[in-house]
Design a protein around this motif. Sequence first.
Motif, PDB file in Angstrom:
ATOM      1  N   LYS A 148       0.887  -1.207   0.005  1.00  0.00           N
ATOM      2  CA  LYS A 148      -0.017  -0.157   0.060  1.00  0.00           C
ATOM      3  C   LYS A 148       0.644   1.116   0.036  1.00  0.00           C
ATOM      4  CE  LYS A 148      -3.848   0.877   2.263  1.00  0.00           C
ATOM      5  NZ  LYS A 148      -5.049   0.653   3.549  1.00  0.00           N
TER       6      LYS A 148
ATOM      7  N   VAL B 173       3.824   7.026   4.939  1.00  0.00           N
ATOM      8  CA  VAL B 173       2.931   7.972   5.073  1.00  0.00           C
ATOM      9  C   VAL B 173       3.418   9.285   5.988  1.00  0.00           C
ATOM     10  CG1 VAL B 173       0.822   6.442   4.413  1.00  0.00           C
ATOM     11  CG2 VAL B 173       1.625   6.568   6.624  1.00  0.00           C
ATOM     12  N   GLY B 174       4.639   9.120   6.165  1.00  0.00           N
ATOM     13  CA  GLY B 174       5.181  10.448   7.056  1.00  0.00           C
ATOM     14  C   GLY B 174       5.486   9.929   8.640  1.00  0.00           C
ATOM     15  N   ALA B 175       5.250  11.003   9.458  1.00  0.00           N
ATOM     16  CA  ALA B 175       5.364  10.810  10.889  1.00  0.00           C
ATOM     17  C   ALA B 175       4.474   9.523  11.326  1.00  0.00           C
ATOM     18  CB  ALA B 175       5.343  12.204  11.470  1.00  0.00           C
ATOM     19  N   ASP B 176       5.093   9.204  12.274  1.00  0.00           N
ATOM     20  CA  ASP B 176       3.920   8.000  12.983  1.00  0.00           C
ATOM     21  C   ASP B 176       3.104   8.843  13.954  1.00  0.00           C
ATOM     22  OD1 ASP B 176       2.787   6.463  14.710  1.00  0.00           O
ATOM     23  OD2 ASP B 176       3.787   4.582  13.913  1.00  0.00           O
ATOM     24  N   LEU B 177       1.870   8.895  13.509  1.00  0.00           N
ATOM     25  CA  LEU B 177       1.017   9.991  14.083  1.00  0.00           C
ATOM     26  C   LEU B 177       0.649   9.528  15.434  1.00  0.00           C
ATOM     27  CD1 LEU B 177      -0.974  11.180  11.183  1.00  0.00           C
ATOM     28  CD2 LEU B 177       0.516  12.564  12.417  1.00  0.00           C
ATOM     29  N   LYS B 178       0.622   8.134  15.657  1.00  0.00           N
ATOM     30  CA  LYS B 178       0.100   7.567  16.787  1.00  0.00           C
ATOM     31  C   LYS B 178       1.183   7.876  17.814  1.00  0.00           C
ATOM     32  CE  LYS B 178      -2.606   4.174  14.691  1.00  0.00           C
ATOM     33  NZ  LYS B 178      -2.661   2.592  13.854  1.00  0.00           N
TER      34      LYS B 178
ATOM     35  N   TYR C 104       1.230   4.964  -1.312  1.00  0.00           N
ATOM     36  CA  TYR C 104       1.164   6.314  -0.610  1.00  0.00           C
ATOM     37  C   TYR C 104       2.655   6.699  -0.179  1.00  0.00           C
ATOM     38  CZ  TYR C 104      -3.851   5.531   0.408  1.00  0.00           C
ATOM     39  OH  TYR C 104      -5.056   5.272   0.260  1.00  0.00           O
TER      40      TYR C 104
ATOM     41  N   GLY D 225       6.039  13.485   5.458  1.00  0.00           N
ATOM     42  CA  GLY D 225       7.335  12.890   5.706  1.00  0.00           C
ATOM     43  C   GLY D 225       8.019  11.913   4.800  1.00  0.00           C
TER      44      GLY D 225
ATOM     45  N   ARG E 210      -3.522  15.434  -3.515  1.00  0.00           N
ATOM     46  CA  ARG E 210      -2.395  14.112  -4.154  1.00  0.00           C
ATOM     47  C   ARG E 210      -2.425  14.251  -5.498  1.00  0.00           C
ATOM     48  NH1 ARG E 210      -5.380   9.341  -0.908  1.00  0.00           N
ATOM     49  NH2 ARG E 210      -5.380  10.351   1.088  1.00  0.00           N
TER      50      ARG E 210
HETATM   51  N1  CO8 Z   1       1.259   6.989  11.420  1.00  0.00           N
HETATM   52  C1  CO8 Z   1       0.744   5.937  11.947  1.00  0.00           C
HETATM   53  N2  CO8 Z   1      -0.193   5.021  11.657  1.00  0.00           N
HETATM   54  C2  CO8 Z   1      -0.659   5.368  10.261  1.00  0.00           C
HETATM   55  C3  CO8 Z   1      -0.289   6.454   9.689  1.00  0.00           C
HETATM   56  C4  CO8 Z   1       0.631   7.455  10.274  1.00  0.00           C
HETATM   57  N3  CO8 Z   1       0.833   8.702   9.662  1.00  0.00           N
HETATM   58  N4  CO8 Z   1      -1.000   6.495   8.744  1.00  0.00           N
HETATM   59  C5  CO8 Z   1      -1.758   5.283   8.442  1.00  0.00           C
HETATM   60  N5  CO8 Z   1      -1.716   4.591   9.595  1.00  0.00           N
HETATM   61  C6  CO8 Z   1      -2.165   3.394   9.951  1.00  0.00           C
HETATM   62  C7  CO8 Z   1      -3.632   3.568  10.146  1.00  0.00           C
HETATM   63  O1  CO8 Z   1      -3.791   4.076  11.615  1.00  0.00           O
HETATM   64  C8  CO8 Z   1      -4.170   2.069   9.858  1.00  0.00           C
HETATM   65  O2  CO8 Z   1      -3.587   1.447  11.011  1.00  0.00           O
HETATM   66  P1  CO8 Z   1      -4.792   0.454  11.922  1.00  0.00           P
HETATM   67  O3  CO8 Z   1      -5.253  -0.632  10.743  1.00  0.00           O
HETATM   68  O4  CO8 Z   1      -3.903   0.000  13.274  1.00  0.00           O
HETATM   69  O5  CO8 Z   1      -5.915   1.623  12.431  1.00  0.00           O
HETATM   70  C9  CO8 Z   1      -3.056   1.690   8.997  1.00  0.00           C
HETATM   71  O6  CO8 Z   1      -2.104   2.550   8.881  1.00  0.00           O
HETATM   72  C10 CO8 Z   1      -3.818   1.793   7.563  1.00  0.00           C
HETATM   73  O7  CO8 Z   1      -4.188   3.130   7.311  1.00  0.00           O
HETATM   74  P2  CO8 Z   1      -5.779   3.442   6.820  1.00  0.00           P
HETATM   75  O8  CO8 Z   1      -6.595   2.402   7.371  1.00  0.00           O
HETATM   76  O9  CO8 Z   1      -5.998   4.865   7.346  1.00  0.00           O
HETATM   77  O10 CO8 Z   1      -5.383   3.035   5.486  1.00  0.00           O
HETATM   78  P3  CO8 Z   1      -6.331   3.911   4.267  1.00  0.00           P
HETATM   79  O11 CO8 Z   1      -5.976   3.369   2.777  1.00  0.00           O
HETATM   80  O12 CO8 Z   1      -7.868   4.113   4.538  1.00  0.00           O
HETATM   81  O13 CO8 Z   1      -5.842   5.534   4.264  1.00  0.00           O
HETATM   82  C11 CO8 Z   1      -3.961   7.132   4.344  1.00  0.00           C
HETATM   83  C12 CO8 Z   1      -4.261   5.626   4.036  1.00  0.00           C
HETATM   84  C13 CO8 Z   1      -4.595   7.966   3.323  1.00  0.00           C
HETATM   85  C14 CO8 Z   1      -2.482   7.202   4.228  1.00  0.00           C
HETATM   86  C15 CO8 Z   1      -4.480   7.420   5.685  1.00  0.00           C
HETATM   87  O14 CO8 Z   1      -4.000   6.455   6.787  1.00  0.00           O
HETATM   88  C16 CO8 Z   1      -4.049   8.922   6.291  1.00  0.00           C
HETATM   89  O15 CO8 Z   1      -4.299   9.743   5.719  1.00  0.00           O
HETATM   90  N6  CO8 Z   1      -2.682   8.730   6.909  1.00  0.00           N
HETATM   91  C17 CO8 Z   1      -2.237  10.114   7.618  1.00  0.00           C
HETATM   92  C18 CO8 Z   1      -1.052  10.632   6.600  1.00  0.00           C
HETATM   93  C19 CO8 Z   1      -0.558  11.947   7.256  1.00  0.00           C
HETATM   94  O16 CO8 Z   1      -1.141  12.608   7.616  1.00  0.00           O
HETATM   95  N7  CO8 Z   1       0.653  11.904   7.082  1.00  0.00           N
HETATM   96  C20 CO8 Z   1       1.401  13.085   7.376  1.00  0.00           C
HETATM   97  C21 CO8 Z   1       1.955  12.980   8.696  1.00  0.00           C
HETATM   98  S1  CO8 Z   1       2.758  14.596   9.151  1.00  0.00           S
HETATM   99  C22 CO8 Z   1       4.459  14.528   8.716  1.00  0.00           C
HETATM  100  O17 CO8 Z   1       4.504  13.171   8.105  1.00  0.00           O
HETATM  101  C23 CO8 Z   1       5.139  15.474   8.879  1.00  0.00           C
HETATM  102  C24 CO8 Z   1       6.655  14.721   9.072  1.00  0.00           C
HETATM  103  C25 CO8 Z   1       7.374  15.933   9.761  1.00  0.00           C
HETATM  104  C26 CO8 Z   1       8.816  15.203  10.251  1.00  0.00           C
HETATM  105  C27 CO8 Z   1       8.413  14.552  11.693  1.00  0.00           C
HETATM  106  C28 CO8 Z   1       9.383  13.553  12.215  1.00  0.00           C
HETATM  107  C29 CO8 Z   1       9.170  12.094  11.782  1.00  0.00           C
END
Ligand code: CO8
Length: 261
Positions: A59, A63-68, A108, A112, A168
């Motif tokens: 997939k 997807v960048g920083a681990d938001l959790k 994706y 980050g 995107r």
């Molecule tokens: N962090 C942690 N877990 C994530 C993240 C994330 N960024 N994105 C997705 N996951 C997890 C989901 O929680 C899910 O886990 P679970 O099954 O346990 O709930 C699993 O991955 C699959 O994700 P989805 O079910 O959401 O999958 P979809 O196909 O429906 O959607 C997306 C995929 C579109 C990627 C969606 O998950 C999303 O929007 N994610 C967030 C992406 C985001 O906002 N990224 C930017 C983060 S900020 C950043 O990167 C700034 C970096 C700055 C540097 C900081 C230092 C590292």
Amino acid sequence: MEEPVLWALEGPVAVATLNRPQALNAMNADLLTELGSLLDRAEANPGIRVVVINAAGEKAFCVGADLKSRASEDGAGVTDDPLGVLVTQVFGKMQSLAKPVLAAVHGYCLGGGLELALAADLRIAAENTQFGFPEAGIGSMPGAGGTQRATRLLGPARTKELMFTGERIGAAEAERIGLVNRVVPAAALLAETLGLASAIARKAPLSLRQIKASVNRAMDVDLQAGLAYEAACHQVLRFSEDRKEGIRAFAEKREPRWMGR
Ligand code: CO8
């Protein structure tokens, strides 16, 4: 526990694979620390000529920083950002590594994750790649070099549009605007990237090092300073053993044997 980054050698090419597919390869401190130490290993090993960074799972590249893990941070009164410092160090290491770094991206490639790809020298994208900067949608901004590296690559207007809107874009559009070097079918991503990496690995390592340093410098200084830097890089090669070997091999119609000095 699974390693957050896997590591394999394909001849002179080192392949680092981001390995948190259950979290779409989101970056946490463990993943970044491991990636940093693998880059150090690549730098120290003269047998490694090129580094490829790819990612596990169908997939996502990342997807960048681990938001959790970010969610558990309590920012009140804290001025430094340890993960931010780490990410800056590791991406800086990729950029200054004395060897080419290729990012092979798919699925994706967001936030980050896109900033990671931007810190590589070349980007090869699978046809299914989706690029974007979602940060403004979560009250943040690209903070791992994205505003600086994307602007240098794409120009300010395209960069701002991507970052303001979070829209995107697909691989074809990414290629059109110069964000990626090549687009390939998803099933062929690693093979195509390794093919390109191997072709680069056959070139003189000192040349690659000086070219990378000189092109990188072009983005930071004015033309006169850049030309002076290029002359200094060229001077290093002029009297190198590999340059003599290259010229000898050409005359003898054979493959050169590079010593890296
Ligand atoms: N962090 C942690 N877990 C994530 C993240 C994330 N960024 N994105 C997705 N996951 C997890 C989901 O929680 C899910 O886990 P679970 O099954 O346990 O709930 C699993 O991955 C699959 O994700 P989805 O079910 O959401 O999958 P979809 O196909 O429906 O959607 C997306 C995929 C579109 C990627 C969606 O998950 C999303 O929007 N994610 C967030 C992406 C985001 O906002 N990224 C930017 C983060 S900020 C950043 O990167 C700034 C970096 C700055 C540097 C900081 C230092 C590292």
